[in-house]
Design a protein around this motif. Structure first.
Motif, PDB file in Angstrom:
ATOM      1  N   ALA A  37      -0.294   2.811   2.535  1.00 13.93           N
ATOM      2  CA  ALA A  37      -1.273   2.311   1.565  1.00 13.93           C
ATOM      3  C   ALA A  37      -0.644   1.288   0.637  1.00 13.93           C
ATOM      4  N   GLN A  38       0.594   1.528   0.232  1.00 16.96           N
ATOM      5  CA  GLN A  38       1.277   0.585  -0.662  1.00 16.96           C
ATOM      6  C   GLN A  38       1.479  -0.758   0.018  1.00 16.96           C
ATOM      7  N   GLU A  39       1.849  -0.744   1.282  1.00 21.13           N
ATOM      8  CA  GLU A  39       2.056  -1.999   2.007  1.00 21.13           C
ATOM      9  C   GLU A  39       0.751  -2.777   2.165  1.00 21.13           C
ATOM     10  N   VAL A  40      -0.338  -2.056   2.453  1.00 27.19           N
ATOM     11  CA  VAL A  40      -1.643  -2.713   2.615  1.00 27.19           C
ATOM     12  C   VAL A  40      -2.123  -3.272   1.286  1.00 27.19           C
ATOM     13  N   LEU A  41      -2.021  -2.473   0.211  1.00 27.39           N
ATOM     14  CA  LEU A  41      -2.467  -2.936  -1.110  1.00 27.39           C
ATOM     15  C   LEU A  41      -1.644  -4.129  -1.575  1.00 27.39           C
ATOM     16  N   LEU A  42      -0.333  -4.099  -1.323  1.00 26.05           N
ATOM     17  CA  LEU A  42       0.508  -5.224  -1.733  1.00 26.05           C
ATOM     18  C   LEU A  42       0.115  -6.491  -0.984  1.00 26.05           C
ATOM     19  N   ALA A  43      -0.122  -6.385   0.314  1.00 27.41           N
ATOM     20  CA  ALA A  43      -0.538  -7.556   1.081  1.00 27.41           C
ATOM     21  C   ALA A  43      -1.873  -8.089   0.576  1.00 27.41           C
ATOM     22  N   ALA A  44      -2.828  -7.187   0.294  1.00 23.37           N
ATOM     23  CA  ALA A  44      -4.128  -7.614  -0.218  1.00 23.37           C
ATOM     24  C   ALA A  44      -3.979  -8.309  -1.566  1.00 23.37           C
ATOM     25  N   ALA A  45      -3.135  -7.743  -2.424  1.00 20.99           N
ATOM     26  CA  ALA A  45      -2.916  -8.359  -3.735  1.00 20.99           C
ATOM     27  C   ALA A  45      -2.284  -9.735  -3.607  1.00 20.99           C
ATOM     28  N   LEU A  46      -1.383  -9.884  -2.630  1.00 20.57           N
ATOM     29  CA  LEU A  46      -0.718 -11.172  -2.459  1.00 20.57           C
ATOM     30  C   LEU A  46      -1.646 -12.226  -1.870  1.00 20.57           C
TER      31      LEU A  46
ATOM     32  N   LEU B   6      -2.618  -5.003  -7.142  1.00 21.89           N
ATOM     33  CA  LEU B   6      -1.173  -5.159  -7.278  1.00 21.89           C
ATOM     34  C   LEU B   6      -0.586  -4.052  -8.150  1.00 21.89           C
ATOM     35  N   ARG B   7      -1.315  -3.676  -9.206  1.00 22.47           N
ATOM     36  CA  ARG B   7      -0.828  -2.596 -10.060  1.00 22.47           C
ATOM     37  C   ARG B   7      -0.800  -1.271  -9.307  1.00 22.47           C
ATOM     38  N   LEU B   8      -1.830  -1.027  -8.505  1.00 29.00           N
ATOM     39  CA  LEU B   8      -1.833   0.193  -7.689  1.00 29.00           C
ATOM     40  C   LEU B   8      -0.659   0.201  -6.712  1.00 29.00           C
ATOM     41  N   ALA B   9      -0.363  -0.958  -6.147  1.00 30.37           N
ATOM     42  CA  ALA B   9       0.763  -1.051  -5.209  1.00 30.37           C
ATOM     43  C   ALA B   9       2.078  -0.737  -5.912  1.00 30.37           C
ATOM     44  N   VAL B  10       2.232  -1.192  -7.150  1.00 25.62           N
ATOM     45  CA  VAL B  10       3.449  -0.900  -7.912  1.00 25.62           C
ATOM     46  C   VAL B  10       3.575   0.603  -8.151  1.00 25.62           C
ATOM     47  N   VAL B  11       2.472   1.250  -8.525  1.00 26.00           N
ATOM     48  CA  VAL B  11       2.499   2.706  -8.756  1.00 26.00           C
ATOM     49  C   VAL B  11       2.904   3.437  -7.479  1.00 26.00           C
ATOM     50  N   LEU B  12       2.282   3.094  -6.354  1.00 27.20           N
ATOM     51  CA  LEU B  12       2.587   3.773  -5.091  1.00 27.20           C
ATOM     52  C   LEU B  12       4.012   3.498  -4.619  1.00 27.20           C
ATOM     53  N   LEU B  13       4.573   2.361  -5.033  1.00 27.71           N
ATOM     54  CA  LEU B  13       5.958   2.067  -4.677  1.00 27.71           C
ATOM     55  C   LEU B  13       6.893   3.157  -5.201  1.00 27.71           C
ATOM     56  N   GLY B  14       6.522   3.749  -6.342  1.00 26.78           N
ATOM     57  CA  GLY B  14       7.346   4.812  -6.909  1.00 26.78           C
ATOM     58  C   GLY B  14       7.508   6.008  -6.004  1.00 26.78           C
TER      59      GLY B  14
ATOM     60  N   LEU C  85       7.517  17.827  -4.003  1.00 26.39           N
ATOM     61  CA  LEU C  85       6.241  18.533  -3.887  1.00 26.39           C
ATOM     62  C   LEU C  85       5.354  17.953  -2.788  1.00 26.39           C
ATOM     63  N   LEU C  86       5.483  16.652  -2.538  1.00 26.91           N
ATOM     64  CA  LEU C  86       4.617  16.028  -1.543  1.00 26.91           C
ATOM     65  C   LEU C  86       5.228  16.154  -0.150  1.00 26.91           C
ATOM     66  N   PRO C  87       4.423  16.558   0.832  1.00 21.10           N
ATOM     67  CA  PRO C  87       4.947  16.649   2.203  1.00 21.10           C
ATOM     68  C   PRO C  87       5.194  15.266   2.787  1.00 21.10           C
ATOM     69  N   GLU C  88       5.998  15.211   3.822  1.00 17.06           N
ATOM     70  CA  GLU C  88       6.371  13.940   4.443  1.00 17.06           C
ATOM     71  C   GLU C  88       5.165  13.129   4.923  1.00 17.06           C
ATOM     72  N   PRO C  89       4.138  13.768   5.545  1.00 14.11           N
ATOM     73  CA  PRO C  89       2.974  12.975   5.963  1.00 14.11           C
ATOM     74  C   PRO C  89       2.276  12.279   4.795  1.00 14.11           C
ATOM     75  N   ALA C  90       2.213  12.940   3.639  1.00 16.75           N
ATOM     76  CA  ALA C  90       1.581  12.321   2.468  1.00 16.75           C
ATOM     77  C   ALA C  90       2.394  11.132   1.976  1.00 16.75           C
ATOM     78  N   LEU C  91       3.709  11.260   1.977  1.00 14.66           N
ATOM     79  CA  LEU C  91       4.564  10.152   1.557  1.00 14.66           C
ATOM     80  C   LEU C  91       4.441   8.980   2.521  1.00 14.66           C
ATOM     81  N   HIS C  92       4.341   9.281   3.810  1.00 22.48           N
ATOM     82  CA  HIS C  92       4.183   8.215   4.809  1.00 22.48           C
ATOM     83  C   HIS C  92       2.851   7.491   4.615  1.00 22.48           C
ATOM     84  N   ALA C  93       1.783   8.272   4.348  1.00 20.83           N
ATOM     85  CA  ALA C  93       0.470   7.653   4.106  1.00 20.83           C
ATOM     86  C   ALA C  93       0.500   6.794   2.858  1.00 20.83           C
ATOM     87  N   ALA C  94       1.192   7.267   1.817  1.00 22.09           N
ATOM     88  CA  ALA C  94       1.296   6.491   0.574  1.00 22.09           C
ATOM     89  C   ALA C  94       2.065   5.193   0.799  1.00 22.09           C
ATOM     90  N   LYS C  95       3.107   5.243   1.643  1.00 24.40           N
ATOM     91  CA  LYS C  95       3.881   4.036   1.949  1.00 24.40           C
ATOM     92  C   LYS C  95       3.008   3.015   2.681  1.00 24.40           C
TER      93      LYS C  95
END
Length: 320
Positions: free
Chosen positions: A268-277, A59-67, A256-266
Motif C-alpha cells: 500500500a505504501q508503494e502504491v500510495l507513494l507512486a500515486a502521490a508522485l 503522500l502523507r499517508l505513504a510517509v506514515v505507512l513507511l514507518g 504486534l502486526l503479523p508478517e502478512p499485514a506488514l507486507h500488505a502495508a508495504k
C-alpha cells in the motif's frame, strides 16, 4: 474524483512500466508521467483538485505507512560502526547541501527541501520537511524532481562504479544504502549486484529513522529564527503525519502486526507513494524549471556527489 481517477490510471501505468523495464522503478515512472501530462497540456482544470489531493494527502499517508517498514531493532543490528556511517552521512549531506544552496543563491526553503530529500529518503522526506520549510509548491516540485533524477541515475551508474572503487557486494550494499535517496531506488540499485540487497535495505531504512528528528530539529531552528509567519502561524515542531510515522515505527517494533499485514502495508505504501508522485509530477512545469531550476539543478547534482562521496568514505574507513 476525475483527478483521482486520472492519478489511479497513471499509477497503474507506472507499475506497468516497472514490470516491463525493471530498472525504471514506479516512483520514477510516476513523476515522469505527471510531468509529461502537465507539459503536454493534458492536466485540465477538472483534474487539479484530485491531483492536489494525491500530492498532499496520499503522500502523507505513504510517509506514515513507511514507518511500518522500520524497527528500532534495525539500529541495533547496524552496530556502532554502521550507525556512525548513517548519522555522519546524513549530517554532512544535510548541512553541506544547505551551505551549497546559500553559495549558489538557491532560496533557503528550496535548499532545505533538497538537503532533506538527498540526505534521508527522497520524496517522502521532502513531503515531511515541506510542512515546516515555508516554501511553495514549486519548491516541493523541484526538490522531488531532483531526487528522482539523481536517484534514477544512481540505479544505472553506481553498479558500474563498484569494481573500480574496489567494493565487494556487502560493502557496495552499505554504500548504496547510505547514499541513494528513495527506498525503491535503493532496492533497484542494490538488486543489480548479487549479495548487496540485504545490507543496503538495512542501512537505508536506518537512515529513514532519522527523518522525524531531522524535521523536528529543523522546525525548532526555524521557529527560533522567525517566531511567526506573516499569517501569524508558526511551523509545527512535528507535523501530525510525521508523528504518525513515529507511531508506525513503534507498532512495527512491538511485533504486534503479523508478517502478512506488514507486507500488505508495504505494498500500500508503494502504491500510495507512486500515486502521490504522479500528483507532484503535475507541478513540474518545464517553463518553471527553466526559469528557476538551473541553480537548483546544480545544487542537486552537487548534493548527489556529496552524499555518495561521504558514504563511500564512511564505508571504506569503518569497513561496514
Amino acid at each position: 474524483m476525475p483527478g483521482l481517477l486520472a492519478v489511479a490510471a497513471a499509477t497503474g501505468v507506472a507499475f506497468g512500466v516497472h514490470a516491463l523495464v525493471p530498472a525504471v522503478n514506479p516512483s520514477t515512472a510516476a513523476v515522469g508521467l505527471g510531468a509529461l501530462a502537465v507539459n503536454l497540456g493534458l492536466h485540465r482544470p477538472v483534474l487539479h483538485v484530485g491531483t492536489h489531493v494525491a500530492s498532499h494527502r496520499l503522500l502523507r499517508l505513504a510517509v506514515v505507512l513507511l514507518g511500518l517498514q522500520l524497527g528500532v531493532g534495525q539500529l541495533l543490528d547496524l552496530g556502532p560502526r554502521g550507525a556512525l556511517v548513517v548519522v555522519s552521512t546524513v549530517a554532512i549531506t544535510f548541512t553541506g547541501t544547505r551551505l551549497l544552496g546559500r553559495l549558489l543563491g538557491v532560496s533557503p526553503a528550496r535548499a532545505l527541501l533538497v538537503a532533506t530529500g538527498f540526505s534521508i529518503c527522497g520524496a517522502s522526506a521532502v513531503a515531511a520537511m515541506g510542512e515546516v520549510a515555508g516554501g511553495d509548491e514549486d519548491d516541493t516540485a523541484v526538490a522531488v524532481a531532483l531526487v528522482t533524477l539523481c536517484g534514477s541515475l544512481a540505479i544505472v551508474l553506481l553498479p558500474l562504479l563498484r569494481q573500480p572503487l574496489g567494493l565487494d557486494p556487502a560493502a557496495f550494499g552499505s554504500w548504496v544504502g547510505a547514499s541513494v535517496h528513495d527506498v525503491g531506488q535503493t532496492v533497484a540499485t542494490a538488486d543489480r549486484v548479487p549479495g548487496a540487497l540485504t545490507t543496503a535495505v538495512v542501512i537505508k531504512l536506518s537512515r529513514v529513522l532519522l527523518l522525524a528528528p531531522l524535521v523536528a530539529g529543523a522546525s525548532i531552528a526555524l521557529r527560533r529564527r522567525s517566531p511567526a509567519a506573516p499569517s501569524g502561524r508558526r511551523p509545527p515542531v512535528l507535523p501530525l503525519f510525521v508523528a504518525g510515522f513515529l507511531a508506525a515505527v513503534a507498532v512495527s517494533s512491538s511485533g504486534l502486526l503479523p508478517e502478512p499485514a506488514l507486507h500488505a502495508a508495504k505494498t500500500a505504501q508503494e502504491v500510495l507513494l507512486a500515486a502521490a508522485l504522479v500528483g507532484l509530477g503535475t507541478g513540474i512545469h518545464l517553463r518553471m524549471l527553466r526559469r528557476t531550476g538551473g541553480r537548483a539543478l546544480v545544487l542537486g547534482l552537487l548534493s548527489w556527489v556529496l552524499v555518495a562521496t561521504v558514504a563511500y568514505a564512511g564505508v571504506r574507513l569503518t569497513g561496514v
